[in-house]
Motif scaffolding. Structure first.
Motif, PDB file in Angstrom:
ATOM      1  N   GLY A 188      17.845   4.437 -10.967  1.00 22.07           N
ATOM      2  CA  GLY A 188      19.301   4.315 -11.017  1.00 22.07           C
ATOM      3  C   GLY A 188      20.013   5.597 -10.652  1.00 22.07           C
ATOM      4  N   LEU A 189      19.344   6.725 -10.836  1.00 26.80           N
ATOM      5  CA  LEU A 189      19.913   8.022 -10.471  1.00 26.80           C
ATOM      6  C   LEU A 189      19.645   8.375  -9.009  1.00 26.80           C
ATOM      7  N   GLY A 190      19.050   7.447  -8.276  1.00 32.44           N
ATOM      8  CA  GLY A 190      18.822   7.656  -6.857  1.00 32.44           C
ATOM      9  C   GLY A 190      17.515   8.343  -6.523  1.00 32.44           C
ATOM     10  N   LEU A 191      16.618   8.456  -7.477  1.00 34.82           N
ATOM     11  CA  LEU A 191      15.337   9.109  -7.238  1.00 34.82           C
ATOM     12  C   LEU A 191      14.312   8.109  -6.710  1.00 34.82           C
ATOM     13  N   LYS A 192      13.506   8.544  -5.765  1.00 30.37           N
ATOM     14  CA  LYS A 192      12.414   7.712  -5.260  1.00 30.37           C
ATOM     15  C   LYS A 192      11.352   7.650  -6.365  1.00 30.37           C
ATOM     16  N   THR A 193      11.162   6.463  -6.949  1.00 26.88           N
ATOM     17  CA  THR A 193      10.407   6.336  -8.195  1.00 26.88           C
ATOM     18  C   THR A 193       9.260   5.353  -8.044  1.00 26.88           C
ATOM     19  N   PRO A 238      -4.270   9.242  -3.382  1.00 30.86           N
ATOM     20  CA  PRO A 238      -3.524  10.449  -3.750  1.00 30.86           C
ATOM     21  C   PRO A 238      -2.028  10.184  -3.610  1.00 30.86           C
ATOM     22  N   ILE A 239      -1.275  10.468  -4.663  1.00 31.37           N
ATOM     23  CA  ILE A 239       0.163  10.182  -4.666  1.00 31.37           C
ATOM     24  C   ILE A 239       0.920  11.481  -4.947  1.00 31.37           C
ATOM     25  N   MET A 284       0.842  -1.191   0.000  1.00 31.46           N
ATOM     26  CA  MET A 284       0.000   0.000   0.000  1.00 31.46           C
ATOM     27  C   MET A 284       0.884   1.250   0.000  1.00 31.46           C
ATOM     28  N   ILE A 285       0.538   2.213  -0.854  1.00 31.87           N
ATOM     29  CA  ILE A 285       1.285   3.457  -0.936  1.00 31.87           C
ATOM     30  C   ILE A 285       0.932   4.361   0.242  1.00 31.87           C
ATOM     31  N   SER A 286       1.948   4.901   0.882  1.00 34.04           N
ATOM     32  CA  SER A 286       1.710   5.827   1.983  1.00 34.04           C
ATOM     33  C   SER A 286       1.313   7.195   1.438  1.00 34.04           C
ATOM     34  N   GLN A 287       0.218   7.735   1.938  1.00 33.38           N
ATOM     35  CA  GLN A 287      -0.248   9.031   1.467  1.00 33.38           C
ATOM     36  C   GLN A 287       0.655  10.170   1.951  1.00 33.38           C
ATOM     37  N   THR A 288       1.528   9.889   2.911  1.00 37.94           N
ATOM     38  CA  THR A 288       2.420  10.932   3.410  1.00 37.94           C
ATOM     39  C   THR A 288       3.739  10.977   2.638  1.00 37.94           C
ATOM     40  N   MET A 289       3.959  10.000   1.747  1.00 37.85           N
ATOM     41  CA  MET A 289       5.218   9.931   0.999  1.00 37.85           C
ATOM     42  C   MET A 289       5.118  10.739  -0.273  1.00 37.85           C
ATOM     43  N   THR A 290       6.131  11.546  -0.539  1.00 38.47           N
ATOM     44  CA  THR A 290       6.228  12.258  -1.809  1.00 38.47           C
ATOM     45  C   THR A 290       7.308  11.593  -2.644  1.00 38.47           C
ATOM     46  N   TYR A 291       6.916  11.109  -3.805  1.00 38.02           N
ATOM     47  CA  TYR A 291       7.884  10.486  -4.704  1.00 38.02           C
ATOM     48  C   TYR A 291       8.626  11.567  -5.483  1.00 38.02           C
TER      49      TYR A 291
END
Length: 386
Positions: free
Chosen positions: A28-33, A140-141, A1-8
């Motif tokens: 691969g560039l270290g981004l939360k994806t 909401p993401i 389940m995606i956390s609604q408090t997380m910003t990707y």
């Protein structure tokens, strides 16, 4: 389940080749994806001819598991029966199982660290928050950068009010039981007004037969398929956008692949250009996240990047597409017969490139033998090409 408090850092919409390539690069560039896909199985439904140049297949960065056949050339056959055979006598393109290829690319993205949400579709965008609906109910993401890889009818582009590609083709393709030389693709320029039909060998006694058209695709296909077999074991339809959308960025969003209209106007293929655009989008997304700037002054760097890479090839291809609309069946037959010259064939075999045709175009246009091609082109009102 995606956390609604997380910003990707990056949310990618669509898990086709362009979407999975973007997700792999971003992770691969270290981004939360995060990559979301509306279907429950990546790679289906298949809506592609599955013929990839060597360069396009290399861009996918996958194993040979999805490869069904390797072809060395093509036979072009006019409606009046004239033909030309181009044979490089080495592998020039691969016929692939697109479902298997797409899944392997998605697995590579997951291994790089990208998360996936399947059976999830976009139903709204509010500022920098994506509203989704699916098996996870409404989610909401929040995101910093959105990469739209959601195909020719891009929901993201529609929601953001972006101007779309200028031309859309309807495509129909069937797997048929038909004996043919497995080394060669067959192209039929008269099968569809304004575009062409194809026969792609996938296995002994089996071919993919299809065409694209601006209108009446079903009627044209019904006539064309009779050349091969009345027995089809698989049938798919799809849409191909031709001509890149006027602006491929905006509203914290970068548009890649078919969502932006990156399919090649000369062939309708979009894997090579889609993945190239995805890599440029990932690089710009990383720059935006590093600087915490997401306005158009930063995102516009994406457009500069892809134009420097593939912009000229796409523009040339669109000019050829416009030319094609004015050629009659007799013009096409004249062109096929004129091209059937040993020196011209050798030039095509040496410099032909499915993804970057400009080098071959320049080589051909400056050959003395090409003077024979001027008559049908001039008759079609296309002197400006020269």
């Amino acid at each position: 389940m995606i956390s609604q408090t997380m910003t990707y850092d990056v949310v990618v919409v669509g898990a086709g080749p362009a979407g999975s390539a973007a997700a792999t690069e971003c992770a691969g560039l270290g981004l939360k994806t995060l990559c979301i896909e509306e279907h429950g199985t990546i790679g289906y439904p298949v809506q592609c001819a599955g013929l990839l140049s060597n360069a396009a297949f290399a861009e996918c960065r996958v194993s040979d598991h999805s490869v069904l056949n390797r072809v060395s050339g093509a036979r072009v056959i006019s409606g009046q029966g004239s033909s030309i055979l181009i044979d490089a006598k080495k592998t020039m393109a691969l016929v692939v199982d697109r479902g298997a290829l797409d899944r392997e690319m998605a697995e590579n993205a997951a291994r790089a660290g990208a998360e996936f949400l399947l059976k999830t579709s976009v139903c709204g965008i509010r500022d920098n928050t994506l509203i989704t609906r699916g098996v996870h109910q409404e989610e909401p993401i929040p995101f910093k950068v959105l990469i739209a890889a959601d195909g020719p009818r891009s929901t993201v582009a529609r929601m953001l009010g972006m101007q779309r590609a200028p031309v859309y083709l309807a495509g129909i393709q069937a797997d048929s039981l038909h004996e043919t030389d497995p080394r060669f693709v067959e192209l039929y320029p008269d099968a569809s007004p304004g575009f062409f039909g194809w026969s792609i060998p996938t296995a002994p006694g089996r071919v993919r037969v299809g065409l694209c058209a601006r209108s009446n695709a079903q009627e044209h296909f019904a006539t064309f398929i009779r050349k091969f077999s009345d027995s089809s074991v698989h049938l798919v339809t799809g849409t191909i956008p031709l001509g890149v959308m006027p602006k491929t960025y905006g509203h914290r969003t970068l548009f890649v692949g078919d969502a932006a209209g990156f399919a090649k106007p000369t062939s309708g293929g979009g894997v090579y250009t889609g993945i190239r655009s995805a890599r440029h989008a990932a690089a710009v997304a990383a720059e935006a996240c590093a600087s915490s700037r997401f306005d158009d002054s930063v995102l516009s760097g994406y457009e500069r990047r892809w134009k420097a890479d593939i912009g000229n090839e796409l523009a040339l291809g669109f000019r050829f597409l416009e030319m094609r609309q004015h050629l009659s069946g007799q013009d096409i037959d004249d062109l096929v017969r004129a091209l059937n010259d040993p020196e011209i064939i050798r030039t095509i075999e040496e410099y032909g490139d499915m993804d970057r045709p400009s080098t071959l175009a320049k080589k051909l246009l400056f050959r003395p033998e090409m003077i024979r091609l001027l008559r049908p082109l001039v008759q079609a009102g296309l002197k400006s090409l020269f």
